[in-house]
Design an enzyme around this catalytic site. Structure first.
Site, short mmCIF file in Angstrom:
data_model
loop_
_atom_site.label_atom_id
_atom_site.label_comp_id
_atom_site.label_asym_id
_atom_site.label_seq_id
_atom_site.Cartn_x
_atom_site.Cartn_y
_atom_site.Cartn_z
N VAL A 161 -2.59 2.17 18.45
CA VAL A 161 -1.76 3.43 19.10
C VAL A 161 -2.77 3.48 20.51
CG1 VAL A 161 -0.82 4.18 16.84
CG2 VAL A 161 -3.20 5.14 17.76
N ASN B 70 0.84 -1.00 -0.15
CA ASN B 70 -0.08 0.24 0.02
C ASN B 70 0.85 1.39 0.25
OD1 ASN B 70 -3.07 -0.42 0.29
ND2 ASN B 70 -2.11 -2.00 1.52
N HIS C 53 -7.93 -1.36 6.32
CA HIS C 53 -8.27 -2.41 6.93
C HIS C 53 -8.94 -3.46 5.90
CE1 HIS C 53 -9.48 -5.46 9.85
NE2 HIS C 53 -10.65 -5.37 9.40
C1 GAR Z 1 -3.24 -4.72 4.09
O1 GAR Z 1 -4.42 -5.57 3.56
C2 GAR Z 1 -4.04 -4.12 5.28
O2 GAR Z 1 -5.30 -3.76 5.07
C3 GAR Z 1 -3.80 -5.01 6.45
O3 GAR Z 1 -2.60 -5.38 6.05
C4 GAR Z 1 -2.32 -5.57 4.86
C5 GAR Z 1 -0.82 -4.72 4.55
O4 GAR Z 1 -0.39 -5.01 3.27
N1 GAR Z 1 -3.81 -4.32 7.71
C6 GAR Z 1 -4.38 -5.11 8.55
O5 GAR Z 1 -4.84 -6.21 8.64
C7 GAR Z 1 -4.62 -3.99 9.87
N2 GAR Z 1 -5.73 -4.72 10.92
P1 GAR Z 1 0.91 -4.04 2.84
O6 GAR Z 1 1.89 -4.15 3.78
O7 GAR Z 1 1.24 -5.00 1.69
O8 GAR Z 1 0.48 -2.66 2.54
#
Ligand code: GAR
Length: 209
Positions: free
Chosen positions: A99, A17, A115
């Site tokens: 946090v 992301n 999320h």
């Molecule tokens: C994403 O899908 C984000 O929504 C999730 O971790 C992934 C990170 O991907 N976050 C959570 O589950 C938070 N509760 P990335 O490191 O490749 O961006």
């Protein structure tokens, strides 16, 4: 010239992301996109998210919970590290820590999270796995402001992804990848719109001006 919003992005893992934001800003230009990434922070070392920032020439910092006597001290240290970059918006992009009070006191109302589920369904650390275990037929992703609950803050935007029968075969790995494709586009779109147009939070409703 319009002011360019300063972003600090927080990561804990692969950082795709974050990469989508870096790529969009590089392709569009900071002026046209309306934001620049001034720093990337993490709660652990040795992750691809930090490597992506370093390759892009963006400053990084790490604050690990275990390096502090209490969770409150870690939270204050994280808040201080973020504040040093004077961000307009802080983006939690796969940052797997909740946090605390001090962080929210300083950045509440300008701290957003992405999320991998359609909130308020399936909050927490296992949004993809929990949607599958429940037997949901559609799931997706949610970009929202962070409040003092777990994934409970006002929703800015959501994207929908269909669950397929074969998603049960790999415990949701392929489903998470399809969610992340939608999620990266959604996050890039939301952050740019918030930065360019400004916004108000009216109770649970987020209005982008
Ligand atoms: C994403 O899908 C984000 O929504 C999730 O971790 C992934 C990170 O991907 N976050 C959570 O589950 C938070 N509760 P990335 O490191 O490749 O961006």
């Amino acid at each position: 010239m319009e002011r360019v919003a300063r972003l600090v992005v927080l990561v804990s893992g692969s950082g795709t992301n974050l990469q989508a934001l870096l790529d969009e800003i590089a392709a569009t230009g900071t002026g046209a996109y309306g934001a620049e990434i001034v720093a990337v922070g993490a709660d652990r070392e040795g992750i691809e998210g930090l490597a992506r920032a370093e390759r892009a020439g963006v400053p990084t910092f790490v604050r690990k919970v275990k390096d502090f006597a209490t969770r409150e001290e870690w939270d204050a240290a994280l808040a201080g590290a973020v504040a040093a970059y004077e961000p307009d918006l802080v983006v939690s992009a796969g940052f797997m820590k909740i946090v605390g009070k001090e962080f929210l006191a300083r950045f509440g109302g300008r701290f957003i999270n992405t999320h991998p589920a359609l909130l308020p369904s399936f909050p927490g650390a296992h949004g993809v796995r929990d949607a599958l275990a429940y037997g949901a037929k559609v799931t997706g992703c949610t970009v929202h402001f962070v409040d003092d609950g777990v994934d409970t803050g006002p929703i800015i935007a959501q994207g929908v992804v269909e669950v397929r029968d074969e998603d049960y075969e790999d415990e949701g790995a392929a489903l998470h990848e399809r969610i992340k494709e939608v999620e990266r586009r959604l996050l890039v779109d939301v952050v740019g719109r918030l930065a360019r147009h400004g916004y108000r939070i009216e109770g649970r409703k987020v209005v982008i001006q």
